[in-house]
Design an enzyme around this catalytic site. Structure first.
Site, PDB file in Angstrom:
ATOM      1  N   ASP A  89      11.115   5.069  -9.478  1.00 14.20           N
ATOM      2  CA  ASP A  89      10.872   5.629 -10.807  1.00 14.20           C
ATOM      3  C   ASP A  89      11.529   6.980 -11.013  1.00 14.20           C
ATOM      4  OD1 ASP A  89       9.433   3.374 -11.259  1.00 14.20           O
ATOM      5  OD2 ASP A  89       7.477   4.337 -11.467  1.00 14.20           O
ATOM      6  N   SER A 103       0.821  -1.207   0.000  1.00 16.07           N
ATOM      7  CA  SER A 103       0.000   0.000   0.000  1.00 16.07           C
ATOM      8  C   SER A 103       0.863   1.268   0.000  1.00 16.07           C
ATOM      9  CB  SER A 103      -0.959  -0.035   1.197  1.00 16.07           C
ATOM     10  OG  SER A 103      -1.938   0.952   1.103  1.00 16.07           O
ATOM     11  N   LYS A 105      -0.770  -3.935  -3.505  1.00 11.10           N
ATOM     12  CA  LYS A 105      -2.060  -3.310  -3.204  1.00 11.10           C
ATOM     13  C   LYS A 105      -2.044  -1.901  -3.791  1.00 11.10           C
ATOM     14  CE  LYS A 105      -5.272  -1.943   0.445  1.00 11.10           C
ATOM     15  NZ  LYS A 105      -5.315  -0.501   0.167  1.00 11.10           N
TER      16      LYS A 105
END
Length: 419
Positions: A328, A317, A342
Site C-alpha cells: 500500500d 498474520s 488472518k
C-alpha cells in the site's frame, strides 16, 4: 414535641431491628471455590479485552452465572468450563493455553521448539484442521506437508471437534518419537505420513547475494535474497543484520520471501516493515470501541533499493501486515498467490495457575484500509506455483522466484542504481 421525638426514635429502632433481623434470616453469600475463581478470572479478562463487545451476540454475564452454578471439583473441570465458555465466542484464536501449552508457545516465539513443526488453524467455515505452513527445515516440511493441507487424523484420532491446542498436544512428544498424520489435499487421495519429532531451531532468516544476468548490460545484477520463515523474537534483528550485510556486499535490489510464513509476533512485523519504509503508515488497528490506532514508519529504512515480495496461501498474520504495508505504500511489488487472510490480533494474558489466555483484542487494516480477515492480500502479480522440493526453493525450478528476478532485471529497476 418530646412525644414526637420519642415515637420517631422507637420507629427508627424498630426499622433497625427489622433490617438486622432480615439480615440474620438471609442466607450468607457463598464463597467461590478456587476453580470457580479461575473461571471468573478468565471471564473477567475476556469481558474487558475481547474485540467484539456483543460477545458473539450473547449475554456474556449470563454465561458466567450459569458456569459458576456448576460444581467443579478439580482444575481439569475448570479448564473444561473455560473452554466451553470460550467456544461460545466462535473464535478459534481466543483460547485457553494450559501451563504446558503456554510454556510451549513462549518457547516457540523465543526461538526454539520441539515437535513436528506445523503451524495450524481451524478453518472458520469447515471447522477442519488446516495447515497454514510447515516451519522451514522442520520434520513436517521434510515429510512433504504443504500449506492448505487438511489434517484429518492424528495417530488415528479424528481431528474434527478437536481444539487447536488439543491437536497440538497430540502432535507433541519426545524427540525421536513418531506421529502418524492423515493428510487430505485437494484433488488428491488421503495420505498417511509418519513424521518423526525433532528439535526445531527457529533461526527465521536465510539470506544471500545472488548474481543474475540482465538484458541491458553484461554486468550481472546483484540481488539480495532474504527468506523469512517466522516472526519470532529474533526476526527483526536478523533481517536488519541481513540487509546490512547485503548492502555492504553491493546488493542493488531485493527479493523478500514470505511464502509459508505463518506470522508470529505483531511487533516483529512492524519493526521489519520499518527496515524497508522511511515514511508512511504500516498498519491500522481497530479495537472493540471502533477506535483506530496506527503504527508508523520512523525514517530508519536500511535501503531504498527495489523490492519484490513473494507470498502464497501460507503467508499469514504478521506476514500479511508486512506485505500489506509494503504494497500500500508503493514500496514493493507483491508476487505470488493470495495470502491466508488472518486479520485479527491476539494478546496473551498470564493466568494465576501458570496457564495463559490468548484473546482477540483487535483487528487490523492495511494502510489503504483493507480488512483482509478471511480475504487475504491479492498480489500485484498473480502466479501459482506447482509443488517443488525444499531444495528447489529460490532456484530456476521456482517459477515465482524466477518471475521476481525477471521483474527486477527486465524492468531496469536494478540498472537504475548504477547511475
Amino acid at each position: 414535641m418530646g412525644k414526637q421525638r420519642f415515637w420517631v426514635k422507637r420507629l427508627i429502632g424498630s426499622l433497625l431491628l427489622l433490617v438486622i433481623g432480615l439480615g440474620l434470616l438471609a442466607p450468607p453469600a457463598l464463597a467461590l471455590t478456587e476453580e470457580q475463581k479461575f473461571v471468573a478470572e478468565v471471564w473477567r479478562i475476556v469481558d474487558r479485552a475481547y474485540v467484539d463487545d456483543t460477545f458473539n451476540h450473547q449475554n456474556w454475564w449470563l454465561i458466567r452465572q450459569k458456569l459458576l452454578k456448576n460444581p467443579m471439583g478439580n482444575r481439569e473441570q475448570a479448564y473444561s468450563a473455560v473452554q466451553q465458555m470460550l467456544a461460545s465466542l466462535d473464535d478459534p484464536f481466543t483460547r485457553l493455553l494450559q501451563p504446558d501449552q503456554y510454556r510451549s508457545l513462549q518457547t516457540n516465539t523465543s526461538g526454539e521448539l520441539t515437535g513436528v513443526g506445523l503451524q495450524i488453524a481451524l478453518d472458520p467455515e469447515t471447522k477442519k484442521l488446516r495447515v497454514i505452513a510447515p516451519i522451514a527445515g522442520s520434520p513436517a516440511e521434510r515429510a512433504g506437508i504443504q500449506p492448505a493441507d487438511t489434517i484429518l487424523k492424528i495417530d488415528g484420532v479424528v481431528t474434527e471437534g478437536l481444539s487447536l491446542d488439543e491437536a497440538a498436544d497430540r502432535m507433541r512428544g519426545p524427540i525421536g518419537s513418531s506421529v502418524r498424520l492423515t493428510i487430505g489435499r485437494e484433488g488428491e487421495s488421503v495420505t498417511d505420513l509418519e513424521v518423526k519429532r525433532d528439535r526445531i531451531a527457529l533461526n527465521p532468516v536465510l539470506a544471500d547475494l545472488r548474481l543474475q544476468s540482465r538484458a541491458e548490460t553484461d554486468k550481472p545484477a546483484k540481488i539480495g535474497y532474504i527468506r523469512l520463515s517466522q516472526f519470532n523474537a529474533n526476526a527483526a534483528a536478523e533481517v536488519a543484520h541481513s540487509i546490512d550485510r547485503l548492502e555492504r556486499q553491493g546488493a542493488e535490489a531485493y527479493i523478500l520471501d514470505l511464502r509459508n510464513n505463518p506470522g508470529g509476533l505483531l511487533q516483529a512485523g512492524i519493526e521489519i516493515a520499518r527496515l524497508w519504509l522511511n515514511e508512511g503508515t504500516i498498519v491500522y488497528t481497530v479495537n472493540r470501541q471502533g477506535v483506530m490506532g496506527s503504527f508508523e514508519a520512523t525514517g530508519d529504512a536500511l535501503t531504498r533499493d527495489p523490492l519484490v515480495v513473494l507470498v502464497n496461501q501460507g503467508t499469514a498474520s504478521a506476514s500479511e501486515i508486512l506485505a500489506g504495508a509494503l504494497k500500500d505504500n508503493g514500496r514493493a511489488t507483491i508476487l505470488g498467490e493470495k495470502t491466508f487472510g488472518k486479520g485479527l490480533i491476539q494478546s496473551l494474558f498470564d493466568l494465576s495457575d501458570g496457564s495463559g489466555l490468548a484473546v482477540t483484542v483487535a483487528r487490523y487494516e492495511t494502510p489503504a484500509h483493507h480488512d483482509i480477515n478471511k480475504l487475504g492480500i491479492t498480489p500485484d502479480v498473480s502466479l501459482t506455483l506447482d509443488p517443488i522440493r525444499i531444495d528447489q526453493i529460490a532456484t530456476q525450478a521456482d517459477r515465482q522466484y524466477q518471475a521476481a528476478v525477471n521483474l527486477l532485471t527486465a524492468d531496469s529497476m536494478v540498472a537504475a542504481g548504477d547511475t
